[in-house]
Design a protein around this motif. Sequence first.
Motif, PDB file in Angstrom:
ATOM      1  N   LYS A 252       0.844  -1.211   0.000  1.00 22.64           N
ATOM      2  CA  LYS A 252       0.000   0.000   0.000  1.00 22.64           C
ATOM      3  C   LYS A 252       0.877   1.258   0.000  1.00 22.64           C
ATOM      4  O   LYS A 252       0.624   2.204  -0.757  1.00 22.64           O
ATOM      5  CB  LYS A 252      -0.914  -0.022   1.228  1.00 22.64           C
ATOM      6  CG  LYS A 252      -1.715   1.251   1.447  1.00 22.64           C
ATOM      7  CD  LYS A 252      -2.702   1.063   2.588  1.00 22.64           C
ATOM      8  CE  LYS A 252      -3.298   2.377   3.045  1.00 22.64           C
ATOM      9  NZ  LYS A 252      -2.582   2.966   4.182  1.00 22.64           N
ATOM     10  N   GLU A 256       0.849   4.137  -2.926  1.00 24.89           N
ATOM     11  CA  GLU A 256       0.513   5.541  -2.664  1.00 24.89           C
ATOM     12  C   GLU A 256       1.489   6.482  -3.359  1.00 24.89           C
ATOM     13  O   GLU A 256       1.233   7.678  -3.483  1.00 24.89           O
ATOM     14  CB  GLU A 256       0.525   5.815  -1.151  1.00 24.89           C
ATOM     15  CG  GLU A 256      -0.705   5.273  -0.460  1.00 24.89           C
ATOM     16  CD  GLU A 256      -0.633   5.350   1.055  1.00 24.89           C
ATOM     17  OE1 GLU A 256      -1.634   5.031   1.692  1.00 24.89           O
ATOM     18  OE2 GLU A 256       0.441   5.711   1.593  1.00 24.89           O
ATOM     19  N   ASP A 257       2.590   5.929  -3.785  1.00 19.51           N
ATOM     20  CA  ASP A 257       3.643   6.762  -4.359  1.00 19.51           C
ATOM     21  C   ASP A 257       3.993   6.436  -5.809  1.00 19.51           C
ATOM     22  O   ASP A 257       4.325   7.324  -6.579  1.00 19.51           O
ATOM     23  CB  ASP A 257       4.902   6.619  -3.488  1.00 19.51           C
ATOM     24  CG  ASP A 257       5.949   7.645  -3.854  1.00 19.51           C
ATOM     25  OD1 ASP A 257       5.638   8.850  -3.802  1.00 19.51           O
ATOM     26  OD2 ASP A 257       7.065   7.244  -4.220  1.00 19.51           O
ATOM     27  N   THR A 259       4.086   5.789  -9.656  1.00  9.93           N
ATOM     28  CA  THR A 259       3.305   6.282 -10.795  1.00  9.93           C
ATOM     29  C   THR A 259       3.822   5.679 -12.109  1.00  9.93           C
ATOM     30  O   THR A 259       3.604   6.225 -13.178  1.00  9.93           O
ATOM     31  CB  THR A 259       3.368   7.821 -10.872  1.00  9.93           C
ATOM     32  OG1 THR A 259       4.730   8.218 -11.057  1.00  9.93           O
ATOM     33  CG2 THR A 259       2.830   8.475  -9.620  1.00  9.93           C
ATOM     34  N   ASN A 299       1.896   7.210 -16.333  1.00 11.25           N
ATOM     35  CA  ASN A 299       1.961   8.617 -16.758  1.00 11.25           C
ATOM     36  C   ASN A 299       2.001   9.605 -15.594  1.00 11.25           C
ATOM     37  O   ASN A 299       1.338  10.651 -15.614  1.00 11.25           O
ATOM     38  CB  ASN A 299       0.760   8.953 -17.663  1.00 11.25           C
ATOM     39  CG  ASN A 299       0.883   8.319 -19.027  1.00 11.25           C
ATOM     40  OD1 ASN A 299       1.960   8.321 -19.627  1.00 11.25           O
ATOM     41  ND2 ASN A 299      -0.202   7.740 -19.516  1.00 11.25           N
ATOM     42  N   GLY A 300       2.730   9.251 -14.569  1.00 15.39           N
ATOM     43  CA  GLY A 300       2.902  10.188 -13.455  1.00 15.39           C
ATOM     44  C   GLY A 300       1.725  10.243 -12.499  1.00 15.39           C
ATOM     45  O   GLY A 300       1.683  11.098 -11.607  1.00 15.39           O
ATOM     46  N   VAL A 301       0.760   9.335 -12.658  1.00 14.59           N
ATOM     47  CA  VAL A 301      -0.423   9.321 -11.786  1.00 14.59           C
ATOM     48  C   VAL A 301      -0.395   8.010 -10.994  1.00 14.59           C
ATOM     49  O   VAL A 301      -0.042   6.967 -11.544  1.00 14.59           O
ATOM     50  CB  VAL A 301      -1.719   9.389 -12.635  1.00 14.59           C
ATOM     51  CG1 VAL A 301      -2.952   9.365 -11.749  1.00 14.59           C
ATOM     52  CG2 VAL A 301      -1.702  10.620 -13.525  1.00 14.59           C
ATOM     53  N   ILE A 302      -0.771   8.039  -9.732  1.00 13.78           N
ATOM     54  CA  ILE A 302      -0.794   6.792  -8.969  1.00 13.78           C
ATOM     55  C   ILE A 302      -1.930   5.895  -9.471  1.00 13.78           C
ATOM     56  O   ILE A 302      -2.884   6.367 -10.089  1.00 13.78           O
ATOM     57  CB  ILE A 302      -0.944   7.006  -7.440  1.00 13.78           C
ATOM     58  CG1 ILE A 302      -2.311   7.629  -7.098  1.00 13.78           C
ATOM     59  CG2 ILE A 302       0.206   7.816  -6.868  1.00 13.78           C
ATOM     60  CD1 ILE A 302      -2.692   7.464  -5.638  1.00 13.78           C
ATOM     61  N   HIS A 304      -4.811   4.715  -8.608  1.00 18.21           N
ATOM     62  CA  HIS A 304      -5.852   4.926  -7.599  1.00 18.21           C
ATOM     63  C   HIS A 304      -6.881   3.797  -7.613  1.00 18.21           C
ATOM     64  O   HIS A 304      -7.485   3.497  -6.590  1.00 18.21           O
ATOM     65  CB  HIS A 304      -6.533   6.273  -7.819  1.00 18.21           C
ATOM     66  CG  HIS A 304      -6.918   6.545  -9.237  1.00 18.21           C
ATOM     67  ND1 HIS A 304      -8.108   6.156  -9.758  1.00 18.21           N
ATOM     68  CD2 HIS A 304      -6.224   7.142 -10.249  1.00 18.21           C
ATOM     69  CE1 HIS A 304      -8.148   6.515 -11.040  1.00 18.21           C
ATOM     70  NE2 HIS A 304      -7.020   7.117 -11.365  1.00 18.21           N
ATOM     71  N   LEU A 307      -5.075   0.884  -5.810  1.00 17.27           N
ATOM     72  CA  LEU A 307      -4.885   1.276  -4.408  1.00 17.27           C
ATOM     73  C   LEU A 307      -6.197   1.209  -3.630  1.00 17.27           C
ATOM     74  O   LEU A 307      -6.229   0.724  -2.489  1.00 17.27           O
ATOM     75  CB  LEU A 307      -4.296   2.694  -4.341  1.00 17.27           C
ATOM     76  CG  LEU A 307      -4.076   3.274  -2.951  1.00 17.27           C
ATOM     77  CD1 LEU A 307      -3.122   2.417  -2.132  1.00 17.27           C
ATOM     78  CD2 LEU A 307      -3.551   4.709  -3.037  1.00 17.27           C
ATOM     79  N   GLY A 308      -7.296   1.678  -4.236  1.00 11.23           N
ATOM     80  CA  GLY A 308      -8.597   1.632  -3.571  1.00 11.23           C
ATOM     81  C   GLY A 308      -8.984   0.201  -3.226  1.00 11.23           C
ATOM     82  O   GLY A 308      -9.416  -0.090  -2.106  1.00 11.23           O
TER      83      GLY A 308
ATOM     84  N   ARG B 204      -2.586  19.563 -13.554  1.00 12.39           N
ATOM     85  CA  ARG B 204      -1.319  19.870 -12.873  1.00 12.39           C
ATOM     86  C   ARG B 204      -1.075  21.385 -12.864  1.00 12.39           C
ATOM     87  O   ARG B 204      -0.684  21.959 -11.850  1.00 12.39           O
ATOM     88  CB  ARG B 204      -0.146  19.191 -13.597  1.00 12.39           C
ATOM     89  CG  ARG B 204       0.036  17.750 -13.242  1.00 12.39           C
ATOM     90  CD  ARG B 204       1.350  17.169 -13.769  1.00 12.39           C
ATOM     91  NE  ARG B 204       1.359  15.739 -13.490  1.00 12.39           N
ATOM     92  CZ  ARG B 204       0.917  14.819 -14.347  1.00 12.39           C
ATOM     93  NH1 ARG B 204       0.473  15.166 -15.533  1.00 12.39           N
ATOM     94  NH2 ARG B 204       0.925  13.547 -14.010  1.00 12.39           N
ATOM     95  N   HIS B 304     -13.663   2.806  -1.352  1.00 19.44           N
ATOM     96  CA  HIS B 304     -12.404   2.653  -2.095  1.00 19.44           C
ATOM     97  C   HIS B 304     -12.337   3.573  -3.301  1.00 19.44           C
ATOM     98  O   HIS B 304     -11.245   3.961  -3.722  1.00 19.44           O
ATOM     99  CB  HIS B 304     -12.225   1.198  -2.515  1.00 19.44           C
ATOM    100  CG  HIS B 304     -13.442   0.581  -3.134  1.00 19.44           C
ATOM    101  ND1 HIS B 304     -13.711   0.662  -4.461  1.00 19.44           N
ATOM    102  CD2 HIS B 304     -14.486  -0.096  -2.579  1.00 19.44           C
ATOM    103  CE1 HIS B 304     -14.862   0.042  -4.714  1.00 19.44           C
ATOM    104  NE2 HIS B 304     -15.356  -0.428  -3.580  1.00 19.44           N
ATOM    105  N   GLY B 308      -9.338   6.227  -3.389  1.00 18.62           N
ATOM    106  CA  GLY B 308      -8.388   6.207  -4.497  1.00 18.62           C
ATOM    107  C   GLY B 308      -8.191   7.593  -5.086  1.00 18.62           C
ATOM    108  O   GLY B 308      -7.061   8.038  -5.315  1.00 18.62           O
ATOM    109  N   LYS B 315      -1.278  13.016  -4.034  1.00 19.59           N
ATOM    110  CA  LYS B 315       0.012  12.837  -4.705  1.00 19.59           C
ATOM    111  C   LYS B 315       0.307  14.033  -5.635  1.00 19.59           C
ATOM    112  O   LYS B 315       1.455  14.497  -5.705  1.00 19.59           O
ATOM    113  CB  LYS B 315      -0.005  11.526  -5.496  1.00 19.59           C
ATOM    114  CG  LYS B 315       1.291  11.180  -6.201  1.00 19.59           C
ATOM    115  CD  LYS B 315       2.420  10.877  -5.204  1.00 19.59           C
ATOM    116  CE  LYS B 315       3.588  10.154  -5.805  1.00 19.59           C
ATOM    117  NZ  LYS B 315       4.338  10.881  -6.798  1.00 19.59           N
TER     118      LYS B 315
END
Lengths: 336, 336
Positions: A252, A256-257, A259, A299-302, A304, A307-308, B204, B304, B308, B315
Amino acid sequence: MNSIGTPINISWCAYLPVTTGSTIQVDILSLNQTRKKSYIIQVPDHQVAGHEAGLGKLGPLIDDSGRFYKPLQGDNRGSEEVAFYESFSSNSHIPEHIRKFFPMYYGTKIMKASTGVDHPHMVLQDLTSARVNPSVMDIKIGSRTWAPDASEAYIAKCLKKDRESTSIPLGFRLSGLQVYIDDESRFYKPDRNYIRKTGPDDVRLLLRKFVSSNPSADMEMGTGSGPGPDCSLASSVYDGPNGILAQLLELKAWFEDQTFYHFYACSFLFVYEKRLGLKGALSNAEVKLIDFAHVTDGNGVIDHNFLGGLCSLTKFISDILTEIKDCTGTNGQVEL
Amino acid sequence: MNSIGTPINISWCAYLPVTTGSTIQVDILSLNQTRKKSYIIQVPDHQVAGHEAGLGKLGPLIDDSGRFYKPLQGDNRGSEEVAFYESFSSNSHIPEHIRKFFPMYYGTKIMKASTGVDHPHMVLQDLTSARVNPSVMDIKIGSRTWAPDASEAYIAKCLKKDRESTSIPLGFRLSGLQVYIDDESRFYKPDRNYIRKTGPDDVRLLLRKFVSSNPSADMEMGTGSGPGPDCSLASSVYDGPNGILAQLLELKAWFEDQTFYHFYACSFLFVYEKRLGLKGALSNAEVKLIDFAHVTDGNGVIDHNFLGGLCSLTKFISDILTEIKDCTGTNGQVEL
């Protein structure tokens, strides 16, 4: 340093059996011609989900040296999965403590498939090879199993499955499981039709059965009456510093980090050996990520979506541990 | 003790203006007839998203005592939102440090609406009433804005919007923003057509503009060339123990555990006052949750989908702070 290991070249192997458990001695010749070694190739014993090898059916194979041969699926899924493994293997930003959650990757190989004809395979780590009677659970993570760039037809198909299963309400769905009972009864292994129809309450029950010595015991959900699964292995499998919950929390923190990748339709494989758990040994439970045919660039996005689902599954497991501690009045630690 | 406050009964108010900023003195009589008090009712000055009051158009109103009157929407959305506020107000399991993220709720009231006819309204806290020139951002959270039990037609409509916006790729989308520049230029407030079409790079950029003294300044995304927004307020608004990032992390911890509600199509409202931020005061930034027309029962499962999106937004904001610290070589703390 890359813990995935350097891909080896395995060039050829002979006829392959298609009956579960049957074996045959074959020769595998390394490409560099420096050694010749024999492996026994067979159909996996402990597969709980996914395509299964059978008469004329393409499915994964294993050998006796701990390798898992996954045939490349058509319609780009196979090549996409290879592309992920190649990218992941060479990505120097993946921390070592995260690599351990992924199967080792040894490259690809054209070899005689379970259908009897030559077919390209990914050569991976066999995640149950070190186990005698592994209890195994396959859980597909994410409330959405389709990537944004998928075709309309594929999205419609996935969305239907996501809505009909627990993916949408829970953020994950069970794809299969087997729980070792004893040498006589062997495994509790609900059939796929049942698994496909599981609702939230079934998922709660199956997560308890997975860590029970009496997984066949049902209980009336809602009332909690009936003996029900005893969760006798919950502490050693789910809890503790090396338990499944701790491993999920480690992942997890990374999700969260990170990407780099978005993992659609990817599964967790939970594996443990009951024999060790019952002896009160430190948990021998392992969490692995499998099935990367639909991994896309982050593409620089987590991720989500993943993760959810991961957080939701984590909550289900921690709820089981809390309920057990509340019932027994113990702190749930394994007594050594 | 319930920090939402005891609902008050406001029974009646008179004619309401429909031109932004115009005001009129009206009488509001409390139901218990013990006091009579005058309020000035007007159209909100600082609304950045949602239905707007106008000639013949139903929209929210505010008074000069810090109340926000939100007309109940038809097709059950209004009654669903009231049901949420009533449930949340009486839910004793909501921690006090979480209640502060929700607008105070004072009950419902039938009053003359912006259309000039009587209509039921929710009486809520006006979140910008204490601000002179608030910078405001409205961000709809979740990659999915539809609840599993919604109608097929509604799901199809939402899914289309989710796919066309950044909801699917990012787990959230911008619904509107205004950034205070100075008394002369007033606000940078991109129009809704632009907001509707924002992609990941625009998001962004707008998250940087939101904390910049030159929000109109564009930069070439990708190359990073051009002067670009200066992010001069990033430290005081996003960072620090009371900044937006810290507040999001406080909410994240709750969302990892709470299984009461699933918040579909709900938004974060970020509000701060530039005047205070520039003076290097402790952050006056506030995070609030708004729009609860599609909240469903959590049924013992965490949200979730919201979690997310919340983690993804977190982030994005922490990435901005990291970039600033990397560029300036400072630790990004506000100098007092």
